[in-house]
Design a protein around this motif. Structure first.
Motif, PDB file in Angstrom:
ATOM      1  N   THR B 109       0.833  -1.198   0.000  1.00  0.00           N
ATOM      2  CA  THR B 109       0.000   0.000   0.000  1.00  0.00           C
ATOM      3  C   THR B 109       0.872   1.255   0.000  1.00  0.00           C
ATOM      4  O   THR B 109       0.575   2.235  -0.677  1.00  0.00           O
ATOM      5  CB  THR B 109      -0.938  -0.005   1.230  1.00  0.00           C
ATOM      6  OG1 THR B 109      -1.625  -1.240   1.253  1.00  0.00           O
ATOM      7  CG2 THR B 109      -1.947   1.110   1.157  1.00  0.00           C
ATOM      8  N   GLN B 110       1.951   1.188   0.758  1.00  0.00           N
ATOM      9  CA  GLN B 110       2.897   2.312   0.769  1.00  0.00           C
ATOM     10  C   GLN B 110       3.468   2.558  -0.629  1.00  0.00           C
ATOM     11  O   GLN B 110       3.806   3.681  -0.987  1.00  0.00           O
ATOM     12  CB  GLN B 110       4.065   2.040   1.734  1.00  0.00           C
ATOM     13  CG  GLN B 110       3.739   2.277   3.194  1.00  0.00           C
ATOM     14  CD  GLN B 110       3.315   3.705   3.461  1.00  0.00           C
ATOM     15  OE1 GLN B 110       3.950   4.651   3.009  1.00  0.00           O
ATOM     16  NE2 GLN B 110       2.199   3.874   4.146  1.00  0.00           N
ATOM     17  N   ALA B 111       3.592   1.486  -1.399  1.00  0.00           N
ATOM     18  CA  ALA B 111       4.123   1.611  -2.756  1.00  0.00           C
ATOM     19  C   ALA B 111       3.050   2.092  -3.737  1.00  0.00           C
ATOM     20  O   ALA B 111       3.301   2.172  -4.933  1.00  0.00           O
ATOM     21  CB  ALA B 111       4.699   0.278  -3.206  1.00  0.00           C
ATOM     22  N   GLY B 112       1.847   2.373  -3.223  1.00  0.00           N
ATOM     23  CA  GLY B 112       0.785   2.912  -4.064  1.00  0.00           C
ATOM     24  C   GLY B 112      -0.164   1.866  -4.607  1.00  0.00           C
ATOM     25  O   GLY B 112      -1.026   2.169  -5.420  1.00  0.00           O
ATOM     26  N   MET B 113      -0.020   0.611  -4.148  1.00  0.00           N
ATOM     27  CA  MET B 113      -0.969  -0.408  -4.612  1.00  0.00           C
ATOM     28  C   MET B 113      -2.302  -0.216  -3.904  1.00  0.00           C
ATOM     29  O   MET B 113      -2.370   0.348  -2.819  1.00  0.00           O
ATOM     30  CB  MET B 113      -0.431  -1.817  -4.330  1.00  0.00           C
ATOM     31  CG  MET B 113       0.766  -2.171  -5.191  1.00  0.00           C
ATOM     32  SD  MET B 113       1.281  -3.893  -4.977  1.00  0.00           S
ATOM     33  CE  MET B 113       0.276  -4.732  -6.196  1.00  0.00           C
TER      34      MET B 113
END
Lengths: 316, 189
Positions: B109-113
């Motif tokens: 999620t931190q990676a934008g997923m």
């Protein structure tokens, strides 16, 4: 609706494109509420025949709530709201607006933001850009317009954003190829679209072919309720009936008849005005209910949706 | 989130059956420890050119010469690096303990997923990570309730309340009013 409203003064009016006028609004007493990037306000416009209420994005930097700025495009098939703003509203006038609400928030954990604006759809991004620059977010703005009508702020945006800015003026035969725009994007990319339904649909269809997850696509549609055939609406609890005219929305007709329905976006997005239906066939026009919920025919978004049947009975 | 039954309201994640997302351009399989037979079959069902296998283990064993092996402490850095090279149309499939799969969820999620890109198999064990609401300390691999907090040594009731942020269950002191009234430990399921 009325208790929350703020009275504002029109401090300045500026023509920012051939068909777009910008209004600067300041508080008459006290100060304005702070707001977040992507917020809008609903402006109440007392026309001669009826009161119009339209939602407009706030254009200004969200760090500066000393004034709100909105931009209004004169609509070709205006129901009265944009004509009122363009022809009646002058500097020094007072207007009633709702406090800011936000249904179009930037996803700050995105690695890359693609902003896609068409015409007056540039407005919500005007409040995104200062915050994205402060956060040093990775973004690009793709701006589609017809310079004979729209294209507001294009020169200042080109100057401020440099390589992050891409403009497509269809009056100069410049086209944006959506397939190329979306191709080869890395994980963590999110796209935001503000423009007509056709543009949103194009992006969704290309994205689906590419296997993008739905949740990375965020959009805000130009939301004026479209006209339709007149019908009668009845309230189950009291038996009261209200006529809904061709060019007014169900919500507006109910408000006119002093039937209070909670509402927020007035564009079929937020779900606030959801109203149960007891009888009649609904013509769903919103983006809030799912396909299954629409098929049940037991709930309507009166801000944009109408009736297929001549009579609709609301379970209120 | 739906409670499992009216008698025992819970706030625990629900794990649906995992299927391959055929629209994805790339598939990233992540497994804690040695992959189960079921996971291996699932992994084999995807075209070799479109997949990556990341195994997280403290011991040096691989099932596939193409797999990437890391330890738990290396996971965040390696996963972040891998995700940075992957296309937007990527799906993750993750198998492991509940704390592990939610750690992966958090990094992704931190990676934008977004959530729909992260497919989680049901946790392989009933072990829970416990978050102490008094000292904020984390206790790993808790199997019974009440459990002793490894930070403040309080006796904590392990609630069926899961925090996605901490990938942990919430623990609250159970004998604060009467230190002599401590229920017998019960195995967590």
């Amino acid at each position: 609706m009325s208790t929350d409203q703020i009275k504002v003064r029109v401090a300045a009016v500026a023509q920012v494109a051939p068909m777009i006028r910008e209004f600067t609004l300041t508080a008459v007493t006290g100060s304005l509420y702070p707001f977040s990037p992507g917020s809008h306000v609903v402006v109440e416009m007392p026309g001669e025949q009826k009161i119009y209420r339209n939602a407009y994005s706030l254009l200004s930097d969200s760090h500066d709530a000393s004034a709100y700025r909105i931009a209004v495009r004169l609509q070709d098939n205006s129901r009265g709201g944009s004509v009122f703003m363009h022809q009646q509203v002058k500097e020094g006038d007072e207007l009633l607006i709702s406090p800011p609400a936000n249904l179009f928030i930037p996803q700050w954990n995105a690695q890359k933001h693609i902003l896609l604006a068409a015409g007056v759809g540039i407005t919500p991004f005007m409040s995104y850009l200062p915050e994205m620059q402060r956060r040093q977010a990775d973004f690009e703005l793709h701006y589609l317009f017809r310079s004979k009508q729209t294209g507001a702020y294009q020169l200042e945006l080109a100057e401020q954003l440099g390589q992050r800015f891409f403009s497509y003026d269809s009056d100069q035969a410049q086209r944006c190829n959506i397939s190329e725009l979306l191709a080869d994007r890395p994980l963590g990319t999110h796209i935001y679209i503000c423009g007509p339904e056709g543009l949103i649909k194009d992006v969704q269809s290309v994205a689906e072919q590419l296997g993008w997850p739905d949740s990375v696509i965020h959009f805000e549609e130009f939301a004026a309720p479209k006209p339709g055939k007149p019908f009668t609406v009845e309230l189950k609890s009291t038996g009261k009936t209200v006529q809904v005219g061709e060019s007014e929305s169900l919500l507006e007709a109910l408000e006119e008849a002093e039937v209070a329905v909670p509402n927020l976006c007035r564009g079929g997005v937020c779900g606030q005005c959801a109203t149960p239906v007891a009888e009649g066939e609904i013509e769903h026009r919103d983006n809030y209910l799912s396909v299954d919920e629409k098929a049940r025919q037991d709930c309507v978004m009166p801000c944009v949706s109408r009736a297929h049947s001549d009579r609709l009975v609301l379970d209120i | 989130m739906q409670p499992e039954s009216l008698e025992a309201p819970t706030n625990r994640p629900i794990y649906s059956p995992v299927i391959v997302n055929n629209k994805s351009a790339h598939h990233l399989f992540i497994c804690e420890g040695y992959p189960s037979r079921e996971f291996q079959i699932f992994y084999s069902s995807v075209d070799d050119s479109k997949k990556t296998l990341l195994l997280v283990s403290e011991s040096d064993s691989t099932i596939d010469h193409d797999s990437i092996l890391v330890t738990h402490s290396e996971l965040t850095a390696k996963l972040t690096q891998l995700l940075g090279e992957m296309p937007l149309s990527t799906t993750i499939y993750v198998l492991g303990s509940e704390a592990f799969i939610w750690d992966v969820h958090s990094v992704a999620t931190q990676a934008g997923m977004v959530a729909e890109q992260i497919k989680m198999f049901a946790p392989v064990s009933g072990q829970r990570r416990l978050f102490c609401t008094h000292c904020y300390h984390i206790t790993e691999d808790v199997t019974h309730s009440p459990a002793v907090c490894s930070g403040c040594q309080r006796n904590l009731l392990v609630r069926d309340h899961f925090s996605r942020l901490h990938a942990a269950y919430v623990g609250v002191q159970i004998d604060a009013e009467d230190p002599d009234d401590l229920p017998l430990p019960q195995e967590l399921i």
